[in-house]
Design a protein around this motif. Structure first.
Motif, PDB file in Angstrom:
ATOM      1  N   LEU A  91      11.318  47.670 -91.948  1.00  0.00           N
ATOM      2  CA  LEU A  91      10.797  47.453 -90.603  1.00  0.00           C
ATOM      3  C   LEU A  91      10.088  48.722 -90.149  1.00  0.00           C
ATOM      4  N   MET A  92       8.845  48.572 -89.669  1.00  0.00           N
ATOM      5  CA  MET A  92       8.057  49.712 -89.241  1.00  0.00           C
ATOM      6  C   MET A  92       7.534  49.480 -87.832  1.00  0.00           C
ATOM      7  N   GLU A  93       7.408  50.564 -87.091  1.00  0.00           N
ATOM      8  CA  GLU A  93       6.804  50.514 -85.764  1.00  0.00           C
ATOM      9  C   GLU A  93       5.340  50.914 -85.894  1.00  0.00           C
ATOM     10  N   VAL A  94       4.453  50.120 -85.321  1.00  0.00           N
ATOM     11  CA  VAL A  94       3.030  50.449 -85.318  1.00  0.00           C
ATOM     12  C   VAL A  94       2.802  51.561 -84.296  1.00  0.00           C
ATOM     13  N   VAL A  95       2.245  52.681 -84.733  1.00  0.00           N
ATOM     14  CA  VAL A  95       2.047  53.813 -83.824  1.00  0.00           C
ATOM     15  C   VAL A  95       0.564  54.011 -83.467  1.00  0.00           C
ATOM     16  N   HIS A  96      -0.339  53.364 -84.186  1.00  0.00           N
ATOM     17  CA  HIS A  96      -1.759  53.482 -83.842  1.00  0.00           C
ATOM     18  C   HIS A  96      -2.495  52.263 -84.315  1.00  0.00           C
TER      19      HIS A  96
END
Length: 103
Positions: A98-103
């Protein structure tokens, strides 16, 4: 607002590859859409890697909020994982991130 990407990397044996790909297109991906919890998905094939044991894919599932991801995970991931294990057994290896979109 934070967005999330749930990435599943999958290696499938050459013997099962064609049937797996059909199953993904006809059953798995439509199921994802039917949950109404994801924004979109992409199925990608990794290139420039060793394919001795079979091709490797990345299924990217985009979710708009952490709440939607939590709902998706609690209501559907266990079922999806059980279905895959029952259908493909040891001929498919996968791991998820699971990854958070930062840009």
């Amino acid at each position: 607002m934070k967005k999330y990407l749930y990435n599943i990397t999958i290696n499938i044996s050459w013997a099962d590859h064609e049937q797996w790909l059909i199953w993904m297109r006809e059953a798995y991906l439509p199921f994802l859409n039917s949950t109404n919890l994801i924004a979109k998905h992409l199925l990608l094939r990794l290139k420039d890697i060793d394919e001795t044991d079979g091709p490797t894919y990345a299924l990217q599932i985009f979710v708009e909020t952490e709440v939607l991801y939590s709902k998706f995970a609690s209501e559907h991931l266990s079922e999806i994982n059980q279905l895959q294990k029952a259908r493909w057994g040891n001929n498919m290896l996968s791991f998820a991130t699971l990854m958070e979109v930062v840009h």
